[in-house]
Design a protein around this motif. Structure first.
Motif, PDB file in Angstrom:
ATOM      1  N   ALA A 124       1.064  -1.592  -0.174  1.00  0.00           N
ATOM      2  CA  ALA A 124       0.017  -0.046  -0.079  1.00  0.00           C
ATOM      3  C   ALA A 124       0.448   1.211  -0.292  1.00  0.00           C
ATOM      4  N   LEU A 125       2.256   1.261   0.676  1.00  0.00           N
ATOM      5  CA  LEU A 125       2.753   2.278   0.769  1.00  0.00           C
ATOM      6  C   LEU A 125       3.802   2.318  -0.422  1.00  0.00           C
ATOM      7  N   PHE A 207      -9.373  12.275   6.618  1.00  0.00           N
ATOM      8  CA  PHE A 207      -8.759  12.307   7.603  1.00  0.00           C
ATOM      9  C   PHE A 207      -7.552  12.408   7.431  1.00  0.00           C
ATOM     10  N   ILE A 208      -7.118  11.697   6.780  1.00  0.00           N
ATOM     11  CA  ILE A 208      -5.535  11.514   5.722  1.00  0.00           C
ATOM     12  C   ILE A 208      -4.652  13.319   5.756  1.00  0.00           C
ATOM     13  N   ARG A 209      -5.854  13.916   4.810  1.00  0.00           N
ATOM     14  CA  ARG A 209      -4.773  14.598   4.498  1.00  0.00           C
ATOM     15  C   ARG A 209      -5.079  15.816   5.515  1.00  0.00           C
ATOM     16  N   ALA A 210      -6.020  15.504   6.136  1.00  0.00           N
ATOM     17  CA  ALA A 210      -5.907  16.882   7.241  1.00  0.00           C
ATOM     18  C   ALA A 210      -5.029  16.567   8.759  1.00  0.00           C
ATOM     19  N   ALA A 211      -4.348  15.364   8.397  1.00  0.00           N
ATOM     20  CA  ALA A 211      -3.404  14.967   9.641  1.00  0.00           C
ATOM     21  C   ALA A 211      -2.223  15.728   8.569  1.00  0.00           C
ATOM     22  N   ARG A 212      -2.090  15.549   7.300  1.00  0.00           N
ATOM     23  CA  ARG A 212      -0.414  15.754   6.746  1.00  0.00           C
ATOM     24  C   ARG A 212      -0.940  17.019   7.214  1.00  0.00           C
ATOM     25  N   ILE A 221       1.451   8.496  10.357  1.00  0.00           N
ATOM     26  CA  ILE A 221      -0.490   9.158  10.339  1.00  0.00           C
ATOM     27  C   ILE A 221      -0.349   7.297  10.081  1.00  0.00           C
ATOM     28  N   PHE A 222       0.482   7.304   9.413  1.00  0.00           N
ATOM     29  CA  PHE A 222      -0.009   5.444   9.029  1.00  0.00           C
ATOM     30  C   PHE A 222      -0.526   4.992  10.339  1.00  0.00           C
ATOM     31  N   LEU A 223       0.379   4.381  11.029  1.00  0.00           N
ATOM     32  CA  LEU A 223       0.360   3.287  12.497  1.00  0.00           C
ATOM     33  C   LEU A 223      -0.731   4.043  13.277  1.00  0.00           C
ATOM     34  N   VAL A 224      -0.969   5.904  13.567  1.00  0.00           N
ATOM     35  CA  VAL A 224      -2.150   5.768  14.352  1.00  0.00           C
ATOM     36  C   VAL A 224      -3.617   5.579  13.449  1.00  0.00           C
ATOM     37  N   HIS A 225      -3.502   6.171  12.090  1.00  0.00           N
ATOM     38  CA  HIS A 225      -5.137   6.802  11.996  1.00  0.00           C
ATOM     39  C   HIS A 225      -5.291   5.604  10.928  1.00  0.00           C
ATOM     40  N   PHE A 227      -3.473   2.622   9.552  1.00  0.00           N
ATOM     41  CA  PHE A 227      -3.854   1.666   9.921  1.00  0.00           C
ATOM     42  C   PHE A 227      -4.767   0.879  10.852  1.00  0.00           C
ATOM     43  N   ARG A 228      -5.209   1.821  11.849  1.00  0.00           N
ATOM     44  CA  ARG A 228      -5.968   1.302  12.584  1.00  0.00           C
ATOM     45  C   ARG A 228      -7.133   1.782  11.812  1.00  0.00           C
ATOM     46  N   HIS A 229      -7.976   2.491  10.665  1.00  0.00           N
ATOM     47  CA  HIS A 229      -9.161   2.783  10.141  1.00  0.00           C
ATOM     48  C   HIS A 229      -8.934   1.255   9.288  1.00  0.00           C
ATOM     49  N   SER A 230      -8.193   0.323   8.479  1.00  0.00           N
ATOM     50  CA  SER A 230      -7.899  -0.362   7.790  1.00  0.00           C
ATOM     51  C   SER A 230      -8.152  -1.475   8.044  1.00  0.00           C
ATOM     52  N   LEU A 231      -8.064  -1.889   9.832  1.00  0.00           N
ATOM     53  CA  LEU A 231      -8.576  -3.302  10.060  1.00  0.00           C
ATOM     54  C   LEU A 231     -10.019  -3.185  10.605  1.00  0.00           C
ATOM     55  N   PRO A 232     -10.362  -2.686  10.621  1.00  0.00           N
ATOM     56  CA  PRO A 232     -12.312  -3.304  10.397  1.00  0.00           C
ATOM     57  C   PRO A 232     -12.878  -4.309   9.649  1.00  0.00           C
ATOM     58  N   PRO A 233     -12.015  -3.988   7.790  1.00  0.00           N
ATOM     59  CA  PRO A 233     -12.529  -4.943   7.687  1.00  0.00           C
ATOM     60  C   PRO A 233     -11.601  -5.953   7.064  1.00  0.00           C
ATOM     61  N   VAL A 234     -10.498  -6.253   7.854  1.00  0.00           N
ATOM     62  CA  VAL A 234      -9.906  -6.894   7.892  1.00  0.00           C
ATOM     63  C   VAL A 234     -10.220  -8.286   8.987  1.00  0.00           C
ATOM     64  N   ILE A 235     -10.684  -7.500  10.384  1.00  0.00           N
ATOM     65  CA  ILE A 235     -10.793  -8.831  11.357  1.00  0.00           C
ATOM     66  C   ILE A 235     -12.308  -9.112  10.407  1.00  0.00           C
ATOM     67  N   THR A 236     -12.957  -8.190   9.899  1.00  0.00           N
ATOM     68  CA  THR A 236     -14.476  -8.520   9.703  1.00  0.00           C
ATOM     69  C   THR A 236     -14.263 -10.242   8.654  1.00  0.00           C
ATOM     70  N   VAL A 237     -13.266 -10.056   7.831  1.00  0.00           N
ATOM     71  CA  VAL A 237     -13.085 -11.308   6.979  1.00  0.00           C
ATOM     72  C   VAL A 237     -12.246 -12.302   8.125  1.00  0.00           C
ATOM     73  N   PHE A 238     -11.539 -12.230   8.970  1.00  0.00           N
ATOM     74  CA  PHE A 238     -10.741 -13.310  10.041  1.00  0.00           C
ATOM     75  C   PHE A 238     -12.014 -14.307  10.498  1.00  0.00           C
ATOM     76  N   GLY A 239     -13.008 -13.033  10.811  1.00  0.00           N
ATOM     77  CA  GLY A 239     -14.096 -14.131  12.021  1.00  0.00           C
ATOM     78  C   GLY A 239     -15.291 -14.687  11.197  1.00  0.00           C
ATOM     79  N   VAL A 240     -14.831 -14.339   9.585  1.00  0.00           N
ATOM     80  CA  VAL A 240     -16.051 -15.190   8.588  1.00  0.00           C
ATOM     81  C   VAL A 240     -15.234 -16.348   8.383  1.00  0.00           C
ATOM     82  N   SER A 241     -13.846 -16.081   8.212  1.00  0.00           N
ATOM     83  CA  SER A 241     -13.419 -16.738   7.425  1.00  0.00           C
ATOM     84  C   SER A 241     -12.706 -17.500   8.294  1.00  0.00           C
ATOM     85  N   LEU A 242     -13.090 -18.043   9.646  1.00  0.00           N
ATOM     86  CA  LEU A 242     -12.611 -18.557  11.085  1.00  0.00           C
ATOM     87  C   LEU A 242     -12.456 -20.444  10.923  1.00  0.00           C
TER      88      LEU A 242
END
Length: 314
Positions: A124-125, A207-212, A221-225, A227-242
């Protein structure tokens, strides 16, 4: 939070009633007669009277709904019954093999995190760079390779040719390396692509542009904002693919002769050991339900928008 927990309580009641009935029905509909398997009619001479006596002792002469009602009554009392083959309590057999399965699943998740988080983040980076191209190629290859075939390659390479690692059994940490690598690498490809896509979406938000604009460092910006914002979809898929992870554990346990409940239930299916099969299905269903509930509750902490909506409603 109270409303969520109350709703989950009623959901689990319906879920358990449904899964117990379906598992009981499907197990009974499987081909083969457990009575004949227990008596070893292929190796021993057994009379019809002995077959009928054992069938009556196990309750197979009763109607199916009556059998289910009797079994459900015992289940409510946390009695999963006894194995037809070993005569041991089912719950004891499952609890004996569960630690090995949890170790293998945890090892696979660690491998998945070690592989998918760096690759997905770097892709992504450095979008469209050589790192991104290599990461996407590796994820496609990983998705195309079956886990059992990857396991056979690792066994041949590290167990047979170089003789570095054990390929069977459960004898300490070293025996966990190959099965964890096999299962972890097999599921990593999905999360590499998902994390990359989710991070790219997060990095394009306002909010990323505002943080910059406020002068925050790119690392923060990457670690606090982002990366955290990107986790819900990943966790959702993990729950489904368990469920797929649990199925993968079963395959890997059989491949590496790893003494977990996956290998235990495969033997139970071959021996028509109904109580052990039903106990396994229920334990795995409960684990999946609990993990998905934890995933739902975690959204409130990972997604500030949900907390704001709850405050507006209240």
């Amino acid at each position: 939070m109270v409303q969520i927990l109350t709703r989950k309580f009623f959901e689990v009641l319906f879920f358990m009633l449904f899964i117990t009935f379906v598992s009981f029905l499907f197990v009974r509909m499987a081909p083969g007669d457990p009575v004949l398997t227990i008596l070893n009619v292929d190796e021993l001479s057994v009379s019809q009277e002995q077959v009928e006596t054992l069938r009556e002792e196990l309750g197979f002469n009763k109607p199916l709904l009556v059998q289910y009602g009797l079994w459900l009554l015992k289940f409510i009392q946390l009695d999963f019954g006894a194995s037809y083959v070993t005569r041991q309590p089912v719950i004891d057999m499952i609890l004996m093999g569960l630690p090995a399965t949890i170790e293998l699943a945890a090892g696979a998740l660690i491998v998945m995190l070690i592989v998918s988080v760096p690759l997905g983040s770097l892709s992504a980076l450095y979008r469209d760079s050589w790192i991104d191209q290599v990461s996407r190629v590796l994820s496609i290859i990983g998705a195309a390779i079956p886990s059992f075939w990857l396991g056979l390659i690792l066994i041949d390479l590290f167990g047979v040719r170089f003789n570095w690692l054990p390929t069977m059994g459960r004898e300490g940490f070293v025996s966990l390396i190959l099965p964890s690598l096999t299962l972890g690498l097999a599921i990593s490809s999905v999360y590499v692509r998902l994390l990359r896509s989710s991070l790219l979406d997060s990095l394009s938000q306002e909010f990323i542009r505002a943080a910059r604009a406020r002068g925050l460092s790119e690392r923060r910006i990457f670690l606090v904002h982002a990366f955290r914002h990107s986790l819900p979809p990943v966790i959702t898929v993990f729950g489904v693919s368990l469920g797929s992870l649990i199925g993968g554990v079963v395959v890997i346990e059989v491949l590496f002769a790893y003494p977990g409940i996956g290998k235990l239930v495969v033997d139970a299916i071959r021996q028509r050991d109904y109580p052990l099969i039903q106990g396994y299905i229920l334990i795995m269903a409960i684990i999946v339900f609990v993990v998905n509930t934890c995933v739902d509750l975690s959204y409130r902490y990972l997604n500030p928008e949900m907390r704001l909506k709850e405050r507006r409603i209240n």
